[in-house]
Motif scaffolding. Structure first.
Motif, PDB file in Angstrom:
ATOM      1  N   LYS A   1      32.740 -61.329  22.021  1.00  0.00           N
ATOM      2  CA  LYS A   1      33.346 -60.828  22.595  1.00  0.00           C
ATOM      3  C   LYS A   1      33.315 -58.968  22.614  1.00  0.00           C
ATOM      4  O   LYS A   1      33.169 -59.113  20.815  1.00  0.00           O
TER       5      LYS A   1
ATOM      6  N   ILE B   1      35.987 -55.312  28.681  1.00  0.00           N
ATOM      7  CA  ILE B   1      35.959 -56.489  27.862  1.00  0.00           C
ATOM      8  C   ILE B   1      34.969 -57.128  28.169  1.00  0.00           C
ATOM      9  O   ILE B   1      34.063 -57.655  29.357  1.00  0.00           O
ATOM     10  N   GLU B   2      33.602 -57.246  27.735  1.00  0.00           N
ATOM     11  CA  GLU B   2      32.393 -57.636  27.979  1.00  0.00           C
ATOM     12  C   GLU B   2      32.012 -58.153  26.575  1.00  0.00           C
ATOM     13  O   GLU B   2      32.089 -58.749  25.672  1.00  0.00           O
ATOM     14  N   GLU B   3      31.401 -59.996  27.542  1.00  0.00           N
ATOM     15  CA  GLU B   3      29.766 -61.079  26.725  1.00  0.00           C
ATOM     16  C   GLU B   3      28.741 -59.904  26.466  1.00  0.00           C
ATOM     17  O   GLU B   3      27.750 -60.060  26.937  1.00  0.00           O
ATOM     18  N   ARG B   4      28.697 -59.291  24.474  1.00  0.00           N
ATOM     19  CA  ARG B   4      27.317 -59.039  24.025  1.00  0.00           C
ATOM     20  C   ARG B   4      26.755 -59.938  23.582  1.00  0.00           C
ATOM     21  O   ARG B   4      27.682 -61.050  22.529  1.00  0.00           O
TER      22      ARG B   4
ATOM     23  N   ALA C   1      35.222 -55.558  18.548  1.00  0.00           N
ATOM     24  CA  ALA C   1      34.324 -55.909  18.617  1.00  0.00           C
ATOM     25  C   ALA C   1      34.134 -57.773  17.789  1.00  0.00           C
ATOM     26  O   ALA C   1      35.010 -56.554  16.291  1.00  0.00           O
ATOM     27  N   GLN C   2      33.866 -58.137  18.211  1.00  0.00           N
ATOM     28  CA  GLN C   2      33.916 -59.623  16.909  1.00  0.00           C
ATOM     29  C   GLN C   2      32.728 -59.057  15.940  1.00  0.00           C
ATOM     30  O   GLN C   2      33.411 -59.321  14.532  1.00  0.00           O
TER      31      GLN C   2
ATOM     32  N   GLU D   1      40.925 -58.449  24.285  1.00  0.00           N
ATOM     33  CA  GLU D   1      41.900 -57.856  25.601  1.00  0.00           C
ATOM     34  C   GLU D   1      42.639 -56.647  26.620  1.00  0.00           C
ATOM     35  O   GLU D   1      42.509 -56.409  26.663  1.00  0.00           O
TER      36      GLU D   1
ATOM     37  N   TYR E   1      44.073 -65.056  23.430  1.00  0.00           N
ATOM     38  CA  TYR E   1      43.587 -63.824  24.029  1.00  0.00           C
ATOM     39  C   TYR E   1      44.892 -65.236  25.099  1.00  0.00           C
ATOM     40  O   TYR E   1      44.181 -66.180  25.949  1.00  0.00           O
TER      41      TYR E   1
END
Length: 350
Positions: free
Chosen positions: A2, A14-17, A116-117, A321, A346
């Motif tokens: 994320k 917020i995106e999944e990359r 980001a993670q 988030e 979250y």
């Protein structure tokens, strides 16, 4: 993974990359904490430098090396990162003034940052940027706070805050409060803080007196009373506004020093000052930006030594988030310092 991605002015998604691989000669960092600073507030509301969009912001970073392609670090190392990346070749870099690099770039602007993670750290950043091992036992959120402290410590070193000085800090945000701690640690004899929005929070840092800058004439009167009628030796303006820059000239003594610390919005960056005040009172008016190559390590040492207390500043921790919520908490003064924990669970309020 994320990531909170800056798409455009006041637009964060917020995106999944795909989790990146460590670049050749670089690192993959598992981000454990990333601070929100006044620069993030300005960038979110006004845009990133050079018109950059679709970028992962965040530049006050602490985390763990997840994968390494660098001989200098191994998986499991705990590290803190700061944003500046210098070229190493310009006139300023060759003289050690890396903060004034002609081709200065930043994590969170020109390179993906810490909201980001995971973040990939190129070999170039390891050579020309700031990455330091975190002292044993130091929490990640405290290590992430070291970037904020680094610039404050460098400012006071550059401007010679020393034993017995009478120092006035204008601004009651986290940077203003840091200047109070730093000045006291350097032996200043009198440390005053003038602010508007977070005066009750600033009390935790024990300035010698807190002044309400909603009433500037009363502030001037009190500063003169406390300095034998001559004014402060050093006035540090730690608020992103041009009005206190004009005010500060009236609060410094003859041959005193006024330091403009931190930037103001590009939409309101011009000001006028009384040049006769500077001339006849021989006041030095200067700026302070970023820190030298030792800046991040200096700050980590100051935190470890108990000269700087991150726990007094960090008012809230939010998940990815809620990055925008955290930015607004900083902007409105609801919090002194907000940390982002990319791994924090979250809970959707709906």
């Amino acid at each position: 993974m994320k990531a909170a991605v800056f798409k455009d002015i006041r637009d964060m998604a917020i995106e999944e990359r795909e989790t990146p691989a460590p670049p050749k000669g670089g690192l993959l960092i598992k981000v454990r904490a990333c601070g929100i600073c006044g620069g993030d507030v300005r960038n979110f509301h006004n845009g990133l430098k050079d018109g950059i969009k679709n970028q992962i912001m965040g530049h006050e970073i602490a985390g763990e090396v997840a994968e390494s392609d660098s001989a200098g670090f191994k998986a499991g190392d705990q590290v803190a990162l700061a944003p500046d990346v210098s070229c190493g070749e310009c006139w300023y870099c060759k003289r050690g003034l890396v903060n004034l690099c002609e081709r200065h770039r930043m994590l969170g602007t020109h390179f993906p940052g810490g909201f980001a993670q995971y973040m990939a750290v190129p070999e170039e950043v390891l050579r020309r940027g700031f990455i330091e091992r975190i002292p044993d036992g130091m929490p990640y959120r405290h290590a992430a706070f070291a970037e904020t402290a680094a610039a404050v410590l460098a400012c006071q070193q550059l401007n010679g805050v020393s034993l017995g000085d009478r120092v006035l800090i204008v601004g009651d945000g986290p940077v203003g409060c840091l200047h109070v701690e730093a000045a006291k640690a350097r032996g200043a004899g009198l440390v005053l803080l003038a602010g508007m929005d977070r005066l009750s929070m600033a009390a935790a840092f024990s300035p010698d007196e807190i002044l309400d800058n909603r009433f500037p004439e009363a502030v001037k009167k009190r500063v003169l009373e406390l300095t034998d009628g001559i004014g402060a030796d050093i006035v540090i303006i730690a608020v992103p506004s041009v009005a206190p820059q004009r005010q500060a000239l009236e609060l410094a003594r003859k041959r005193g020093r006024v330091v403009i610390y931190g930037g103001v919005p590009r939409s309101d960056e011009m000001t006028t000052i009384n040049s006769n005040t500077i001339h006849y009172r021989e006041i030095t008016l200067t700026g302070a930006f970023s820190y030298p190559a030792t800046g991040l390590s200096d700050a980590l040492r100051a935190i470890r030594a108990g000269q700087i207390h991150p726990e007094l500043y960090i008012s809230a921790t939010v998940p990815l988030e809620d990055v925008v919520k955290g930015i607004e908490m900083v902007k409105t003064g609801e919090a002194l310092k907000v940390m982002v924990d990319p791994w924090m669970y979250y809970t959707n309020p709906d």
